[in-house]
Write an enzyme that holds these catalytic residues in place. Structure first.
Site, PDB file in Angstrom:
ATOM      1  N   GLU A   1      11.432  -0.724  73.851  1.00 16.82           N
ATOM      2  CA  GLU A   1      11.152   0.586  74.448  1.00 16.82           C
ATOM      3  C   GLU A   1      10.746   1.529  73.319  1.00 16.82           C
ATOM      4  OE1 GLU A   1      13.024   3.846  77.551  1.00 16.82           O
ATOM      5  OE2 GLU A   1      14.361   2.469  76.539  1.00 16.82           O
TER       6      GLU A   1
ATOM      7  N   GLN B   1      24.767   0.062  74.318  1.00 20.00           N
ATOM      8  CA  GLN B   1      23.811   1.153  74.126  1.00 20.00           C
ATOM      9  C   GLN B   1      23.550   1.476  72.648  1.00 20.00           C
ATOM     10  OE1 GLN B   1      22.340   4.039  76.526  1.00 20.00           O
ATOM     11  NE2 GLN B   1      21.188   3.702  74.652  1.00 20.00           N
TER      12      GLN B   1
END
Length: 299
Positions: free
Chosen positions: A214, A153
């Site tokens: 993203e 992440q």
């Protein structure tokens, strides 16, 4: 002959109706009218629709049902969301992650959702969420096919222990190699992370599911690198690009080059409309971009 299950008088999504569905050993063995075999269990569909189960191919089960922990995302942006997750990680316990995940699985099954691919953060040195979701995967195996993605992440290179932890997670039995190249400190680091992660997948014989671009930035083009690495390493059919929202802001000429590269690499694309329609375009005044990848053009 005796079967495990027969579903009688079913309608199918292709328009056929009045059919029986025979099942043996957990698999459909016949779909036809008037099956005469006996079965341990018979369900009368009553002419209703019988369809494949729903699939959620992009989820974050380690964070599910955690709204408000430790606080709310006031800006509604992806970056604050990532920051919030960083605040919550030290507070997580194995029991709490597993309990929320199991609660979610009950909700999923109730809606006919029987297959889930979830990303799980590997940047916590405890690998607490990984171990919790491996436990959950085993417990729900009779009714949900749960696939885990090792997700760095905080960035494969940006986070100091991500590379080591990702290997540890895969050794524990996580199914898929993940990444987040647009979150690395530079575009070059992002491209390098794509190459490194694809090489890990190739060596281990695993699939790849990369959080890719993203962003509202049309210059975030890591899907191009993912397509090239997929072709170079012979990973065709084993790779997915998730989100791809920067494509909504790219010029059409560049996309006319990019789409054939994605198709040539046989990369699957996982769009996340419900999420990206509210996360993207947060820095826009007007017009506000909607944050959807180019699904019609891909089809």
């Amino acid at each position: 002959m005796s079967l495990d299950l027969i579903v009688r008088n079913a309608a199918l999504p292709d328009g056929r109706a009045g059919l029986d569905i025979a099942c043996e050993g957990g698999r459909i063995t016949a779909i036809e009218a008037g099956i005469t075999a006996e079965a341990a269990r018979v369900i009368d569909a009553g002419g209703r629709l019988v369809s494949p189960p729903f699939i959620d191919c992009h989820f974050h089960m380690d964070a599910t049902l955690s709204l408000g922990l430790p606080r709310l995302n006031k800006s509604g942006t992806l970056l604050e969301g990532i920051g919030l997750w960083g605040e919550l990680k030290p507070l997580l316990t194995h029991e709490a992650v597993a309990e929320r995940a199991l609660r979610y699985c009950d909700l999923a099954v109730a809606q006919g959702l029987l297959a889930i691919r979830t990303h799980v953060d590997v940047c916590d040195d405890r690998l607490l969420a990984v171990e919790a979701l491996l436990d959950v995967r085993e417990r729900i195996a009779p009714y949900i096919d749960l696939q885990l993605v090792a997700f760095p992440q905080d960035g494969y290179y940006r986070s100091p222990n991500a590379a080591k932890n990702l290997d540890r997670a895969l050794d524990l039995g996580v199914d898929v190699v993940g990444g987040i190249p647009h979150f690395e400190r530079t575009m070059a680091d992002g491209a390098a992370s794509v190459a490194a992660l694809c090489e890990i997948a190739e060596k281990r014989g695993l699939m790849v599911d990369m959080h890719c671009d993203e962003s509202d930035d049309p210059l975030s083009r890591h899907i191009e690198t993912l397509a090239a690495e997929t072709t170079r390493l012979g990973l065709q059919g084993r790779v997915a690009g998730s989100h791809l929202t920067s494509m909504h802001s790219m010029d059409n000429y560049y996309v006319s080059k990019l789409l054939p590269l994605i198709a040539e690499a046989d990369i699957q694309v996982i769009a996340n409309p419900l999420i990206n329609i509210v996360l993207q375009g947060r820095h826009d005044t007007y017009p506000k971009r909607r944050g959807q990848t180019r699904i019609p053009e891909m089809r």
